[in-house]
Design an enzyme around this catalytic site. Sequence first.
Site, mmCIF file in Angstrom:
data_model
loop_
_atom_site.group_PDB
_atom_site.id
_atom_site.type_symbol
_atom_site.label_atom_id
_atom_site.label_comp_id
_atom_site.label_asym_id
_atom_site.label_seq_id
_atom_site.Cartn_x
_atom_site.Cartn_y
_atom_site.Cartn_z
ATOM 1 N N GLY A 215 0.824 -1.210 0.000
ATOM 2 C CA GLY A 215 0.000 0.000 0.000
ATOM 3 C C GLY A 215 0.857 1.258 0.000
ATOM 4 N N GLU B 95 -3.695 -7.737 6.321
ATOM 5 C CA GLU B 95 -3.350 -7.756 7.741
ATOM 6 C C GLU B 95 -3.589 -9.136 8.339
ATOM 7 O OE1 GLU B 95 -2.188 -5.982 10.212
ATOM 8 O OE2 GLU B 95 -1.980 -3.982 9.457
HETATM 9 C C1 LIG Z 1 -10.569 2.366 12.315
HETATM 10 C C2 LIG Z 1 -10.697 2.595 10.836
HETATM 11 C C3 LIG Z 1 -9.517 2.047 10.088
HETATM 12 C C4 LIG Z 1 -9.942 1.318 8.822
HETATM 13 C C5 LIG Z 1 -9.015 0.191 8.525
HETATM 14 C C6 LIG Z 1 -7.585 0.672 8.512
HETATM 15 C C7 LIG Z 1 -6.638 -0.436 8.793
HETATM 16 C C8 LIG Z 1 -5.302 0.062 9.106
HETATM 17 C C9 LIG Z 1 -4.322 -1.063 9.064
HETATM 18 C C10 LIG Z 1 -3.318 -0.965 7.970
HETATM 19 C C11 LIG Z 1 -3.811 -1.103 6.601
HETATM 20 C C12 LIG Z 1 -3.785 -2.497 6.065
HETATM 21 C C13 LIG Z 1 -2.987 -2.666 4.745
HETATM 22 C C14 LIG Z 1 -2.505 -4.107 4.668
HETATM 23 C C15 LIG Z 1 -1.304 -4.452 5.197
HETATM 24 C C16 LIG Z 1 -0.896 -5.848 5.221
HETATM 25 O O1 LIG Z 1 -1.577 -6.751 4.803
HETATM 26 S S1 LIG Z 1 0.622 -6.087 5.981
HETATM 27 C C17 LIG Z 1 0.930 -7.811 5.796
HETATM 28 C C18 LIG Z 1 0.023 -8.620 6.681
HETATM 29 N N1 LIG Z 1 0.487 -9.964 6.718
HETATM 30 C C19 LIG Z 1 0.163 -10.795 7.720
HETATM 31 O O2 LIG Z 1 -0.608 -10.485 8.597
HETATM 32 C C20 LIG Z 1 0.839 -12.141 7.690
HETATM 33 C C21 LIG Z 1 -0.017 -13.205 8.338
HETATM 34 N N2 LIG Z 1 0.830 -14.316 8.745
HETATM 35 C C22 LIG Z 1 1.359 -14.354 10.019
HETATM 36 O O3 LIG Z 1 1.130 -13.529 10.866
HETATM 37 C C23 LIG Z 1 2.231 -15.556 10.355
HETATM 38 O O4 LIG Z 1 2.788 -16.094 9.185
HETATM 39 C C24 LIG Z 1 1.428 -16.611 11.127
HETATM 40 C C25 LIG Z 1 0.016 -16.703 10.633
HETATM 41 C C26 LIG Z 1 1.470 -16.162 12.553
HETATM 42 C C27 LIG Z 1 1.971 -18.021 11.003
HETATM 43 O O5 LIG Z 1 3.291 -18.004 11.251
HETATM 44 P P1 LIG Z 1 4.079 -19.371 11.578
HETATM 45 O O6 LIG Z 1 5.264 -19.417 10.727
HETATM 46 O O7 LIG Z 1 3.170 -20.543 11.572
HETATM 47 O O8 LIG Z 1 4.528 -19.044 13.036
HETATM 48 P P2 LIG Z 1 3.884 -19.489 14.422
HETATM 49 O O9 LIG Z 1 4.676 -20.616 14.946
HETATM 50 O O10 LIG Z 1 2.413 -19.646 14.360
HETATM 51 O O11 LIG Z 1 4.199 -18.171 15.270
HETATM 52 C C28 LIG Z 1 5.400 -18.092 15.991
HETATM 53 C C29 LIG Z 1 5.076 -17.478 17.311
HETATM 54 O O12 LIG Z 1 4.747 -16.121 17.074
HETATM 55 C C30 LIG Z 1 3.517 -15.807 17.699
HETATM 56 N N3 LIG Z 1 2.910 -14.750 16.912
HETATM 57 C C31 LIG Z 1 2.550 -14.806 15.626
HETATM 58 N N4 LIG Z 1 2.057 -13.617 15.219
HETATM 59 C C32 LIG Z 1 2.111 -12.792 16.292
HETATM 60 C C33 LIG Z 1 1.737 -11.421 16.498
HETATM 61 N N5 LIG Z 1 1.202 -10.678 15.537
HETATM 62 N N6 LIG Z 1 1.936 -10.903 17.729
HETATM 63 C C34 LIG Z 1 2.466 -11.670 18.718
HETATM 64 N N7 LIG Z 1 2.848 -12.992 18.599
HETATM 65 C C35 LIG Z 1 2.665 -13.508 17.374
HETATM 66 C C36 LIG Z 1 2.750 -17.104 17.670
HETATM 67 O O13 LIG Z 1 1.716 -17.091 18.639
HETATM 68 C C37 LIG Z 1 3.839 -18.096 17.969
HETATM 69 O O14 LIG Z 1 4.077 -18.072 19.344
HETATM 70 P P3 LIG Z 1 4.278 -19.481 20.102
HETATM 71 O O15 LIG Z 1 3.114 -20.334 19.704
HETATM 72 O O16 LIG Z 1 4.304 -19.106 21.541
HETATM 73 O O17 LIG Z 1 5.574 -20.011 19.563
HETATM 74 C C1 LIG Z 2 -5.652 -4.471 -1.095
HETATM 75 C C2 LIG Z 2 -4.509 -5.132 -0.402
HETATM 76 C C3 LIG Z 2 -3.595 -4.380 0.318
HETATM 77 C C4 LIG Z 2 -2.497 -4.968 0.925
HETATM 78 N N1 LIG Z 2 -1.547 -4.194 1.543
HETATM 79 C C5 LIG Z 2 -0.412 -4.774 1.990
HETATM 80 C C6 LIG Z 2 0.661 -3.974 2.501
HETATM 81 O O1 LIG Z 2 0.570 -2.754 2.532
HETATM 82 N N2 LIG Z 2 1.793 -4.590 2.921
HETATM 83 C C7 LIG Z 2 1.931 -5.958 2.886
HETATM 84 O O2 LIG Z 2 2.980 -6.467 3.282
HETATM 85 N N3 LIG Z 2 0.926 -6.756 2.417
HETATM 86 C C8 LIG Z 2 -0.215 -6.180 1.956
HETATM 87 N N4 LIG Z 2 -1.221 -6.974 1.462
HETATM 88 C C9 LIG Z 2 -1.003 -8.426 1.322
HETATM 89 C C10 LIG Z 2 -1.825 -9.199 2.345
HETATM 90 O O3 LIG Z 2 -1.245 -9.076 3.591
HETATM 91 C C11 LIG Z 2 -1.879 -10.665 1.869
HETATM 92 O O4 LIG Z 2 -2.708 -10.711 0.740
HETATM 93 C C12 LIG Z 2 -2.420 -11.585 2.967
HETATM 94 O O5 LIG Z 2 -1.462 -11.706 3.991
HETATM 95 C C13 LIG Z 2 -2.767 -12.982 2.420
HETATM 96 O O6 LIG Z 2 -1.658 -13.518 1.709
HETATM 97 P P1 LIG Z 2 -1.866 -13.997 0.201
HETATM 98 O O7 LIG Z 2 -2.614 -12.985 -0.532
HETATM 99 O O8 LIG Z 2 -0.538 -14.433 -0.300
HETATM 100 O O9 LIG Z 2 -2.820 -15.275 0.342
HETATM 101 P P2 LIG Z 2 -2.317 -16.746 0.737
HETATM 102 O O10 LIG Z 2 -1.515 -16.714 1.983
HETATM 103 O O11 LIG Z 2 -1.743 -17.356 -0.461
HETATM 104 O O12 LIG Z 2 -3.733 -17.420 1.080
HETATM 105 C C14 LIG Z 2 -4.557 -17.825 -0.005
HETATM 106 C C15 LIG Z 2 -5.599 -18.767 0.568
HETATM 107 O O13 LIG Z 2 -4.943 -19.886 1.162
HETATM 108 C C16 LIG Z 2 -5.422 -20.108 2.484
HETATM 109 N N5 LIG Z 2 -4.349 -20.594 3.341
HETATM 110 C C17 LIG Z 2 -3.112 -20.063 3.487
HETATM 111 N N6 LIG Z 2 -2.398 -20.772 4.377
HETATM 112 C C18 LIG Z 2 -3.204 -21.774 4.818
HETATM 113 C C19 LIG Z 2 -3.058 -22.845 5.759
HETATM 114 N N7 LIG Z 2 -1.925 -23.037 6.454
HETATM 115 N N8 LIG Z 2 -4.114 -23.659 5.977
HETATM 116 C C20 LIG Z 2 -5.271 -23.455 5.299
HETATM 117 N N9 LIG Z 2 -5.471 -22.484 4.394
HETATM 118 C C21 LIG Z 2 -4.448 -21.659 4.160
HETATM 119 C C22 LIG Z 2 -5.911 -18.757 2.958
HETATM 120 O O14 LIG Z 2 -6.966 -18.922 3.916
HETATM 121 C C23 LIG Z 2 -6.428 -18.112 1.670
HETATM 122 O O15 LIG Z 2 -7.782 -18.440 1.492
HETATM 123 C C24 LIG Z 2 -2.345 -6.383 0.866
HETATM 124 C C25 LIG Z 2 -3.283 -7.165 0.177
HETATM 125 C C26 LIG Z 2 -4.356 -6.552 -0.458
HETATM 126 C C27 LIG Z 2 -5.337 -7.408 -1.225
#
Ligand SMILES: CCCCCCCCCCCCC/C=C/C(=O)SCCNC(=O)CCNC(=O)[C@H](O)C(C)(C)COP(=O)(O)OP(=O)(O)OC[C@H]1O[C@@H](n2cnc3c(N)ncnc32)[C@H](O)[C@@H]1OP(=O)(O)O
Ligand SMILES: Cc1cc2nc3c(=O)[nH]c(=O)nc-3n(C[C@H](O)[C@H](O)[C@H](O)COP(=O)(O)OP(=O)(O)OC[C@H]3O[C@@H](n4cnc5c(N)ncnc54)[C@H](O)[C@@H]3O)c2cc1C
Length: 625
Positions: free
Chosen positions: A176, A416
């Site tokens: 973003g 997120e």
């Molecule tokens: C109010 C109005 C506002 C309107 C809306 C505005 C919104 C504003 C927000 C910003 C705008 C959004 C734009 C978009 C941005 C993005 O999308 S940024 C990218 C986002 N990506 C993700 O969120 C990635 C998701 N994946 C993960 O978090 C990790 O891969 C996973 C799902 C946690 C899996 O990881 P894995 O490899 O399986 O590791 P684990 O073993 O599960 O985790 C290790 C330990 O870490 C702990 N943990 C995981 N996440 C967190 C966390 N966030 N905080 C604290 N701890 C965390 C987890 O519990 C594990 O701990 P233990 O089990 O004790 O080992």
């Molecule tokens: C509009 C927009 C804005 C964004 N902004 C940002 C940004 O600013 N910064 C940033 O870093 N990222 C950003 N993202 C990326 C966003 O964080 C990712 O799209 C999100 O984390 C999901 O990852 P992915 O799209 O690769 O989907 P994937 O991880 O490939 O997931 C695809 C599908 O697989 C499923 N899946 C994945 N893992 C598993 C599992 N272990 N078991 C079962 N099902 C599973 C999911 O449920 C999902 O339905 C943005 C995305 C969008 C669409």
Amino acid sequence: MRKLMDGHNFQDRDWLFGLMIQSKLFCPKRAGGRVFISPDYNQTMEQQREMTMKRIAYLLDRGVFDGWLTGKGAEAEMRKFALHEVIGMYDHSLAVKLGVHYYLWGGAIQFFGTKRHHDKWLRDTEAYMIKGCFAMSELGHGSNVRGIETVTTYDANTGEFVINTPCESAQKYWIGGAANHATHTIVFSQLNINGNKQGVHAFIAQIRDADGNICPNIRVADCGHKIGLNGVDNGRIWFDNVRIPRENLLNSVADVLPDGQYLSAIKDPDQRFAAFLAPLTSGRVTIAVSAVYSSKISLAIAIRYSLTRRAFSLAPNEPEVLLLDYPSHQRRLLPLLAKTCAMSFAGNYLKMIYVKRTPQSNKMIHVVSSAFKATLTWHNMRTLQECREACGGQGVKTENRVGHMKSEYDVQSTFEGDNNVLMQQVSKALLGEYIAAKKRKAPFKGLGLEHMNESCPVIPSQLTSSTLQSSRFQTDVFCLRERDLLNRFAIEVSQRQAQGESKEYAFILSYQLAEDLGRAFSDRLILQTFLEAEATVSDGPMKNVLGLLRSMYALISLEEDPAFLRYGYLSTENAAAVRKEVTKLCGELRPHALALVSSFGIPDAFLSPIAFDWIDANSWSSVQH
Ligand SMILES: CCCCCCCCCCCCC/C=C/C(=O)SCCNC(=O)CCNC(=O)[C@H](O)C(C)(C)COP(=O)(O)OP(=O)(O)OC[C@H]1O[C@@H](n2cnc3c(N)ncnc32)[C@H](O)[C@@H]1OP(=O)(O)O
Ligand SMILES: Cc1cc2nc3c(=O)[nH]c(=O)nc-3n(C[C@H](O)[C@H](O)[C@H](O)COP(=O)(O)OP(=O)(O)OC[C@H]3O[C@@H](n4cnc5c(N)ncnc54)[C@H](O)[C@@H]3O)c2cc1C
């Protein structure tokens, strides 16, 4: 009711509501003598992006973001949430742009950075002099952060890190702000020191200069038009051996000395990885709460519309019937109204535990924010669809907002943190607590699971109306479901592993029981926050209405979750009694519907013409500013 629903600092919201309604920049239009502000979704993607930047400049000029990063303490953080919520109610793109800059880029510097970063970057971030973005996701890896492929090595000869995109799947994707405007980014990448892989770390890299020119060895492209959120310029970034100073490693979790020695106070790689995911939590909190406000707007429009729109009369020469007087229409909207009220209390609870966070509460906050970000955004999408349909053809008109909000908010179940993946974090944490409690042969503690230590309540065989509407029964049956599902899940995991199945969490967490358990945890906690809010209200009419709403929330949750029948918590007779009670509650809530949506604290100007007198709606598009 508004203070209970909206949280104590609603004056902060009203200030910004007023500022936006007065400003030409927020497209006030008139219909039937009323002022409405409605984002111009008829614009092209580029026009929407341009307007987003103009609105950010307008808000900055008026000091809306003074102290966004420097304001300390719970009150300051609650105020920021409130202002961000108002912006989100107006235009999701605008809120997301600001969320990326302040919560993700700014939050990463605050959480991962140390003094040298705070001194160097926070002031210009506060003033939007630099525009930050957050490059965690890649084309090949989004949910699986550990799998990202961008690699950063260290050159001890020059004291620099070298960031590289080794292959196409490693390109940063969806970032973003990156496509047009961001000057700097947080880059998440695998840190490799002299061949030693140290896991995911975060670095600061400049991608544009102040004039908007792309920096050397950086390539940027646009992700293109989206189904919604086109006010955000999402981009792709490639790093071609980009050199950054050693000081650009955000080193609160780990550091690299000039000679290349790697240091970290967190020895456990999992916990070190967790630390790098922490800034995502603030975004998940704001997303969860903004989803509730989106549901509130759509219900305010649809319920008000259903109190003026009529269809079919029941007898010759009789007036046609108001939509909300049809039991079917009540069943479509009033359970969603009750759930939205319940999730409003849940959102306030989540904000409160977040602003009062301590190192000890981080894990609980991660689990609750994962559960609520998923649950509240899924609820919002369901509510938007039902409200869109409940408005008939008028729901399809962009200026009536509900329909278009579907495409604007759809992304919330993905960014997120994908909702399904976040719900797996919930069942994973619960299983971890279960195993730890069994191992230490002691009661549950942490994650608010103390209720797991209580004996199983007996669910009466005959469920009367007063039993069904009692908080005791509702609490007991929700706790019964959660406790039983956790036990079943733990047993299934050990049985399937004994049969040689994979011990990998990624596999275990895809069991049906894991999904059921995550939902049970979330529903029970939402009910708990509702009861806590209800307890603050003294006896009287408001408390009675809250009781009806809480019972509607609890009973529609029972009715809608197949687990209650699947695992036998309810007999088919009891399930029939629940369904009958939901219908009864619809009739009891019908007289309060308008007052309840008015208690959401959303100004009329933020709704749309059909929320008032739908006949006027047809005069809307013919009238400009
Ligand atoms: C109010 C109005 C506002 C309107 C809306 C505005 C919104 C504003 C927000 C910003 C705008 C959004 C734009 C978009 C941005 C993005 O999308 S940024 C990218 C986002 N990506 C993700 O969120 C990635 C998701 N994946 C993960 O978090 C990790 O891969 C996973 C799902 C946690 C899996 O990881 P894995 O490899 O399986 O590791 P684990 O073993 O599960 O985790 C290790 C330990 O870490 C702990 N943990 C995981 N996440 C967190 C966390 N966030 N905080 C604290 N701890 C965390 C987890 O519990 C594990 O701990 P233990 O089990 O004790 O080992
Ligand atoms: C509009 C927009 C804005 C964004 N902004 C940002 C940004 O600013 N910064 C940033 O870093 N990222 C950003 N993202 C990326 C966003 O964080 C990712 O799209 C999100 O984390 C999901 O990852 P992915 O799209 O690769 O989907 P994937 O991880 O490939 O997931 C695809 C599908 O697989 C499923 N899946 C994945 N893992 C598993 C599992 N272990 N078991 C079962 N099902 C599973 C999911 O449920 C999902 O339905 C943005 C995305 C969008 C669409």
